[in-house]
Design a protein around this motif. Sequence first.
Motif, PDB file in Angstrom:
ATOM      1  N   UNK A 105       0.855  -1.204   0.000  1.00 19.45           N
ATOM      2  CA  UNK A 105       0.000   0.000   0.000  1.00 19.45           C
ATOM      3  C   UNK A 105       0.882   1.242   0.000  1.00 19.45           C
ATOM      4  N   UNK A 106       0.411   2.257  -0.718  1.00 22.48           N
ATOM      5  CA  UNK A 106       1.229   3.467  -0.907  1.00 22.48           C
ATOM      6  C   UNK A 106       0.610   4.635  -0.148  1.00 22.48           C
ATOM      7  N   UNK A 107       1.455   5.368   0.594  1.00 17.86           N
ATOM      8  CA  UNK A 107       1.047   6.608   1.248  1.00 17.86           C
ATOM      9  C   UNK A 107       1.985   7.716   0.764  1.00 17.86           C
ATOM     10  N   UNK A 146       5.398   6.399  -1.137  1.00 18.62           N
ATOM     11  CA  UNK A 146       6.240   5.242  -0.794  1.00 18.62           C
ATOM     12  C   UNK A 146       5.343   4.087  -0.370  1.00 18.62           C
ATOM     13  N   UNK A 147       5.757   2.874  -0.723  1.00 18.22           N
ATOM     14  CA  UNK A 147       5.071   1.693  -0.201  1.00 18.22           C
ATOM     15  C   UNK A 147       5.433   1.556   1.280  1.00 18.22           C
ATOM     16  N   UNK A 148       4.501   0.989   2.046  1.00 17.01           N
ATOM     17  CA  UNK A 148       4.774   0.824   3.492  1.00 17.01           C
ATOM     18  C   UNK A 148       6.050   0.023   3.741  1.00 17.01           C
ATOM     19  N   UNK A 187      -3.834   3.117  -2.368  1.00 17.37           N
ATOM     20  CA  UNK A 187      -2.853   4.175  -2.672  1.00 17.37           C
ATOM     21  C   UNK A 187      -3.469   5.555  -2.482  1.00 17.37           C
ATOM     22  N   UNK A 188      -2.711   6.443  -1.815  1.00 10.80           N
ATOM     23  CA  UNK A 188      -3.074   7.866  -1.739  1.00 10.80           C
ATOM     24  C   UNK A 188      -1.975   8.661  -2.432  1.00 10.80           C
ATOM     25  N   UNK A 189      -2.363   9.685  -3.200  1.00 10.04           N
ATOM     26  CA  UNK A 189      -1.367  10.574  -3.807  1.00 10.04           C
ATOM     27  C   UNK A 189      -2.035  11.909  -4.102  1.00 10.04           C
ATOM     28  N   UNK A 190      -1.455  12.955  -3.568  1.00 16.72           N
ATOM     29  CA  UNK A 190      -2.045  14.301  -3.637  1.00 16.72           C
ATOM     30  C   UNK A 190      -1.462  15.091  -4.810  1.00 16.72           C
TER      31      UNK A 190
END
Length: 351
Positions: free
Chosen positions: A227-229, A262-264, A294-297
């Motif tokens: 998962x990506x944050x 980044x992935x956890x 995935x979150x990406x702003x």
Amino acid sequence: MKNYLVTGAAGFIGANYLKYILAKHDDVRVVVLDLLTYAGYLGTIAGDVDNERCFFVKGDICDRPLLDRLFAEYKFDVVVNFAAESHVDRSIDNPQLFLQTNILGTQNLLDAARAAWVTGRDAQGYPTWRNGVRFHQVSTDEVYGSLGAEGFFTETTPLQPHSPYSASKTSADHFVCAYHDTYHMPVSITRCSNNYGPYQFPEKLIPLIINNILAGKPLPVYGKGENVRDWLYVEDHCKAIDLIIHKGRVGEVYNVGGHNEKQNIEIVKIICKELGKPESLITHVGDRKGHDMRYAIDPTKIHNELGWLPETKFEDGIKKTIQWYLDNREWWETIISGEYQNYYEKMYSNR
Ligand code: NAD
Ligand code: TDX
């Protein structure tokens, strides 16, 4: 002098914001309102509370008589609402508390501000507002839901929350917007990505991993860890909020994030490397239910309108953060000495 009500400033981001605005502006006077739940620690801001420029009140944003008394006594110009139940895993366990604090608490604050700030009616019957007042809601990128491998959240991405936490934050955002549309209330909202930095409660990924390494415990990674944050150093978030309160347009939502996906699993490996510990400490555990992938702003709006850009690179921010936890062992040992042990046991044993 501008009078601020800052809620939830005994918690992670609120405390960093409080320290930032007290250092930056000579002309602000702040009342901190915080219930001191498990996530709030007065010791974090004890050095800032001087009863001249900074006051502390222990209390609940759901307590309307208390809010009315505070508005009458301190004549607030600005409300910044950080107070919330903020942990997704806890929201899966007890959703109702999230509705209570995050939705009803926000609506209660909006009503208290409205009662204190409305000066009359305009020709169309809309309320008129005292000059210079502002209600700022601290929201999150999680209201947008989850992305696939491509794309970014913009301010017009439809809201599609998945967890009880993000559903409650979404609902609060809708109320803030509704108060703007219905009453012309001067509001603004920031939707920020994952923060990291000093004073973060060790239930969240980065401080939990640092803490477990220092305590010689396994490092729990949910599922495959893919998962990506989108990680942002907390001070950059605080600067964005300050900028929006001073120069941002009323009635607007601003996304805040630093293109640092980044992935956890990458995060956990970086921390192992920084602390010289083997990756063999990593333990894959059962996944979070409804885990957003995935979150990406996309922060184009705040950049174009206000010139905001993140100032701390992740490589530097993570080093500073790890060093802070090494230097402030007493702070986190106090924080984790009580309820946290039961929480950890319940959340991670047999996972
Ligand atoms: P936190 O859990 O560290 O702090 C929350 C604070 O609110 C605590 O001090 C707690 O005592 C207080 N509080 C809780 N319920 C209250 C109530 N009913 N009345 C008064 N005070 C109460 O949270 P945080 O990580 O600092 O997040 C602050 C805000 O920013 C939240 O609204 C959260 O949704 C939002 N946010 C967080 C992140 C993140 O990465 N942590 C990212 C984007 C947005
Ligand atoms: O032990 C863990 N292992 C793990 O793999 C923990 C605590 C988390 N994780 C994963 C879950 C997420 O994919 O790491 C990622 C980050 O988890 P959290 O630190 O719990 O943050 P997240 O769920 O992304 O939400 C955070 O960012 C947005 C904040 O807690 C929210 O308040 C904010 O709105």
